[in-house]
Design an enzyme around this catalytic site. Structure first.
Site, PDB file in Angstrom:
ATOM      1  N   ASP A  90      13.685  -4.682  32.636  1.00  0.00           N
ATOM      2  CA  ASP A  90      13.385  -3.800  31.501  1.00  0.00           C
ATOM      3  C   ASP A  90      14.632  -3.434  30.706  1.00  0.00           C
ATOM      4  O   ASP A  90      14.691  -3.650  29.495  1.00  0.00           O
ATOM      5  CB  ASP A  90      12.680  -2.536  31.998  1.00  0.00           C
ATOM      6  CG  ASP A  90      11.317  -2.832  32.592  1.00  0.00           C
ATOM      7  OD1 ASP A  90      10.705  -3.829  32.190  1.00  0.00           O
ATOM      8  OD2 ASP A  90      10.876  -2.080  33.467  1.00  0.00           O
ATOM      9  N   SER A  91      15.628  -2.856  31.371  1.00  0.00           N
ATOM     10  CA  SER A  91      16.838  -2.465  30.631  1.00  0.00           C
ATOM     11  C   SER A  91      17.578  -3.699  30.107  1.00  0.00           C
ATOM     12  O   SER A  91      18.171  -3.657  29.030  1.00  0.00           O
ATOM     13  CB  SER A  91      17.754  -1.609  31.503  1.00  0.00           C
ATOM     14  OG  SER A  91      18.190  -2.313  32.640  1.00  0.00           O
TER      15      SER A  91
ATOM     16  N   GLY B 273      20.402  -3.477  35.493  1.00  0.00           N
ATOM     17  CA  GLY B 273      20.404  -4.819  36.056  1.00  0.00           C
ATOM     18  C   GLY B 273      19.016  -5.354  36.333  1.00  0.00           C
ATOM     19  O   GLY B 273      18.852  -6.438  36.892  1.00  0.00           O
ATOM     20  N   GLY B 274      17.971  -4.602  35.921  1.00  0.00           N
ATOM     21  CA  GLY B 274      16.591  -5.056  36.055  1.00  0.00           C
ATOM     22  C   GLY B 274      16.080  -5.658  34.752  1.00  0.00           C
ATOM     23  O   GLY B 274      16.767  -5.648  33.730  1.00  0.00           O
TER      24      GLY B 274
ATOM     25  N   LYS C 137      -9.071   3.547  -2.873  1.00  0.00           N
ATOM     26  CA  LYS C 137      -9.505   2.780  -1.712  1.00  0.00           C
ATOM     27  C   LYS C 137     -10.932   3.171  -1.356  1.00  0.00           C
ATOM     28  O   LYS C 137     -11.282   4.348  -1.330  1.00  0.00           O
ATOM     29  CB  LYS C 137      -8.574   3.069  -0.533  1.00  0.00           C
ATOM     30  CG  LYS C 137      -8.675   2.096   0.622  1.00  0.00           C
ATOM     31  CD  LYS C 137      -7.541   2.354   1.633  1.00  0.00           C
ATOM     32  CE  LYS C 137      -7.502   1.317   2.729  1.00  0.00           C
ATOM     33  NZ  LYS C 137      -6.354   1.536   3.650  1.00  0.00           N
TER      34      LYS C 137
ATOM     35  N   LEU D 229      22.014   0.685  31.797  1.00  0.00           N
ATOM     36  CA  LEU D 229      21.712  -0.712  32.139  1.00  0.00           C
ATOM     37  C   LEU D 229      21.677  -0.856  33.659  1.00  0.00           C
ATOM     38  O   LEU D 229      22.710  -0.790  34.324  1.00  0.00           O
ATOM     39  CB  LEU D 229      22.773  -1.638  31.532  1.00  0.00           C
ATOM     40  CG  LEU D 229      22.574  -3.143  31.689  1.00  0.00           C
ATOM     41  CD1 LEU D 229      21.275  -3.599  31.043  1.00  0.00           C
ATOM     42  CD2 LEU D 229      23.760  -3.900  31.088  1.00  0.00           C
TER      43      LEU D 229
ATOM     44  N   CYS E 235      -6.181  -3.106   1.626  1.00  0.00           N
ATOM     45  CA  CYS E 235      -5.999  -3.236   3.074  1.00  0.00           C
ATOM     46  C   CYS E 235      -7.309  -3.311   3.852  1.00  0.00           C
ATOM     47  O   CYS E 235      -7.919  -4.361   3.966  1.00  0.00           O
ATOM     48  CB  CYS E 235      -5.118  -2.097   3.597  1.00  0.00           C
ATOM     49  SG  CYS E 235      -4.368  -2.463   5.213  1.00  0.00           S
TER      50      CYS E 235
ATOM     51  N   GLU F  31       0.830  -1.206   0.000  1.00  0.00           N
ATOM     52  CA  GLU F  31       0.000   0.000   0.000  1.00  0.00           C
ATOM     53  C   GLU F  31       0.868   1.261   0.000  1.00  0.00           C
ATOM     54  O   GLU F  31       1.847   1.369   0.722  1.00  0.00           O
ATOM     55  CB  GLU F  31      -0.905  -0.009   1.235  1.00  0.00           C
ATOM     56  CG  GLU F  31      -1.924   1.116   1.268  1.00  0.00           C
ATOM     57  CD  GLU F  31      -2.925   0.956   2.404  1.00  0.00           C
ATOM     58  OE1 GLU F  31      -3.915   1.699   2.414  1.00  0.00           O
ATOM     59  OE2 GLU F  31      -2.710   0.085   3.280  1.00  0.00           O
TER      60      GLU F  31
END
Length: 708
Positions: free
Chosen positions: A365-366, A362-363, A114, A360, A175, A45
């Site tokens: 998420d990071s 150490g959890g 469209k 960073l 689409c 598209e």
């Protein structure tokens, strides 16, 4: 006359407004399709300008440049024996349409607008386009002069028509038309269309590919016919990631499909289908045939002298129909790995920067962000090993070394990825060790620093001006002081992240700068459990569309797949911001205690709020049933009210949320996906009163029931 034809779908990594690059990728797709013997080639598209142009669609330049690109495409020799189908915006009688341009060599056959614009969640098509509302009607369109010179045509048909060759009938839907209640393919199929084409821009969302596949299989199982669906792949300039999977289905089976995730800029798949199989399939269903006799006709654009099927018995004998294939769906964890790393790679190589910088902690998420960057390095290494010269060229441009050779994902990671553990007096030894071990395993250029001197300097300024010394709650301070001191640490980390991101390549004797990666997730954003302008503030965030529960599962999966042992401890450790004082060197602050809810509960709140569209009262009525084995109605009421209170006082943070790759339907991202106020009446007086009334009635009913 034969009945077997070869059809091609392409999967292109287009980039909004990159007209030169988009032209080259479309051209390459057309050439590959022609070499494979196809007589129809479909592209995604709005493939000419790129789907993600947004308000640039309002500029007349965008349409002008699209026509200039089309001028080049019309003159490709490959189009002499193959119908080509590209997408671009077209202005007709003062209205802008999202159109397919279907053409042969130096001849436009049809401009097909469209008929149903997508205008939900991340899509805003009605802001830029209007749908074609004249069903089964075509009009005359005056072509631009540059196109007239190439084609010799002054006008072509525009509208809801179909194309008829000497042996086949082709109809388009675009689409969203596939997904609407009154979709185009039903009436197209009843009017005898053999081949349905759908140039699409279908965004990635976790565990949703099967819906696309199932719908297309169901469409051709119901109507018969060959269905071509074409999708983009990669990041075309925004939060959306396109996951590819351009496919061809025939009579209820998928017969060809491009990969779901790929670093190739151009992928082409072909399939051979037999028109006689399609027609036999249809006539075997009397109910369909009866409906077809009542269907009104579409306008037909007839191409005299052009045949889709190769001529001659020998040519037809050499063609064998493509057999159905089995689609293997990836797990959520695999989709997170490949989608986020693909998106990061596209963003990095197109940004002009030299790599990434990540605070960073150490959890989970990071660490999950670090894993995604390492996965990206693995994907890049594999692509180069498989002979992808484009990826190798991009890598060499990133590292500013035209002789650079990739020896391992870890070495590439070291060259383009810097991680930094920013410790304070409230940081534990455990998180420092986890961050260091993870960085060592993936090979990142890892730094460790302490922020205490900067924190103290800022507090000294405050004390010098006011004469007051704020304290943590643990040391006798108020809640306001405690929160301000936590925010101070968090914001300093953000400032330091940008400083190091701009200068670390200089320190290492390398050109360029680094993109700062954020690491806040859906749940934290929804609850507002983060500091505004802390390390959640970054250039981009690959996990901002993913929940905490999914991230923990991803990290566990990643640990096993890549043998990253430090991740085991990271997953098992309780989530913590580490912004309050330690007790005897141990963490006292944990996320779930401070939030007043678990991450699992927060995920449920988020899905009910966004996906199920529940306000406070609606959410309570659902949860009082869902959680009746765990909580009393009054407890459920308190949890719902607490969620909406904290959500509403923190909603303003969404206005500054770092751009994140869209992954999940309950994302609270404010710019286009989840449009809400950011200043709420946080008491929710009327709504909470209705909840309380409902609780009272339930409790009264329970008392009466017990007496009986």
């Amino acid at each position: 006359m034969g009945s077997k034809i070869k059809l091609a779908v392409s999967c292109l990594n287009q980039w909004a407004l990159d007209f030169q690059g988009n032209l080259e990728r479309i051209t390459e797709a057309i050439k590959q399709a022609h070499e494979l013997g196809a007589t129809y080639c479909l592209t995604p598209e709005i493939s000419v300008s790129g789907y993600g142009c947004d308000d640039h669609f309002l500029e007349i330049d965008t349409e002008r440049h699209c026509w200039e690109v089309l001028e080049e495409l019309l003159q490709l020799e490959e189009c002499k024996q193959m119908i080509c189908d590209v997408g671009m915006p077209v202005v007709h009688r003062g209205s802008r349409f999202n159109c397919r341009i279907i053409f042969l060599f130096k001849r436009i056959l049809l401009i097909r607008p469209k008929t149903a614009c997508c205008n939900e969640l991340n899509y805003r098509e009605l802001r830029w386009f209007v749908p074609w509302q004249k069903s089964k009607t075509v009009e005359s369109y005056l072509l631009p002069q540059n196109i007239c010179y190439v084609t010799g045509q002054s006008h072509v048909e525009i509208g809801d028509g179909i194309i008829e060759t000497g042996d086949a009938c082709i109809g388009s839907e675009i689409c969203e038309e596939l997904w609407t209640a009154e979709n185009s393919h039903v009436s197209l199929g009843l009017d005898g269309v053999d081949i349905f084409t759908n140039g699409s821009g279908s965004q990635f969302s976790l565990q949703q590919l099967h819906r696309r596949m199932d719908l297309i299989k169901a469409t051709t199982r119901k109507m018969g016919g060959a269905y071509l669906m074409c999708n983009q792949v990669g990041c075309d300039g925004g939060r959306i990631f396109y996951d590819g999977c351009s496919m061809i289905a025939c009579n209820g089976d998928i017969v060809a499909c491009t990969p779901q995730f790929s670093l190739k800029e151009v992928e082409v798949e072909v399939a051979t289908v037999d028109l006689e199989d399609i027609r036999s399939f249809r006539v075997s269903k009397p109910s369909r045939s009866m409906q077809a006799t009542k269907e009104s006709e579409y306008p037909r654009i007839k191409i005299h002298g052009f045949f889709m099927c190769p001529d001659g018995l020998i040519s037809q004998h050499d063609l064998s129909c493509t057999l159905p294939i089995q689609i293997t769906y990836k797990t959520s964890e695999e989709e997170i790995e490949f989608s986020a790393s693909n998106w990061l790679w596209d963003y990095l190589r197109r940004s002009g920067q030299s790599g990434f910088f990540l605070p960073l902690s150490g959890g989970v998420d990071s660490s999950s962000v670090a894993c995604i960057v390492f996965a990206m390095c693995n994907m890049v290494c594999k692509a180069v090993h498989d002979g992808n010269k484009g990826v190798l060229s991009d890598v060499r441009r990133l590292v500013h070394d035209q002789s650079y050779a990739i020896t391992s994902p870890e070495n590439l990671c070291n060259d383009i990825f810097t991680t930094c553990y920013m410790a304070s007096e409230n940081s534990s030894v455990a998180t420092k060790q986890r961050a260091s071990s993870l960085a060592k395993r993936i090979g990142s250029n890892h730094l460790e620093l302490r922020i205490d001197t900067v924190v103290s300097a800022l507090l000294m300024v405050f004390t010098a001006v006011t004469g007051f010394i704020p304290k943590f709650t643990a040391k006798g301070g108020s809640r306001r002081e405690n929160l301000a001191l936590q925010n101070n640490q968090a914001r300093i980390r953000m400032v330091l992240a940008y400083l190091f991101a701009q200068l670390m390549q200089w320190v290492r004797g390398k050109p360029g700068g680094l993109l700062v990666l954020g690491s806040s997730n859906i749940d934290e954003a929804l609850r507002g459990y983060y500091t505004k302008y802390d390390c959640s503030s970054a250039d981009i965030n690959p996990i901002g569309g993913i929940g905490k529960t999914e991230l923990k599962s991803f990290v566990s999966y990643f640990c096993k797949k890549y043998n990253v042992q430090p991740l085991r401890e990271i997953v098992e450790a309780p989530p913590t911001a580490e912004l309050e004082p330690l007790e005897d060197g141990e963490i006292t602050q944990t996320d779930e205690v401070q939030m007043g809810m678990t991450y699992n509960e927060l995920s449920v709140f988020g899905k009910l709020r966004k996906v199920a569209l529940c306000g406070p009262y609606g959410m309570f009525t659902k949860l009082v049933q869902l959680w009746k084995q765990t909580y009393s109605p009054r407890q459920v009421a308190e949890k719902v009210k607490h969620f909406f209170y904290t959500y509403s006082i923190n909603r303003h943070k969404m206005t500054t949320l770092t751009p994140a790759m869209h992954c999940d339907a309950h994302s609270p991202e404010d710019s286009r996906h989840d449009l809400r106020p950011f200043l709420y009446h946080n008491k929710w007086t009327w709504q909470f009163r209705k909840i309380d009334d409902h609780v009272a009635k339930l409790e009264e009913h329970e008392i009466v029931t017990k007496k009986k």
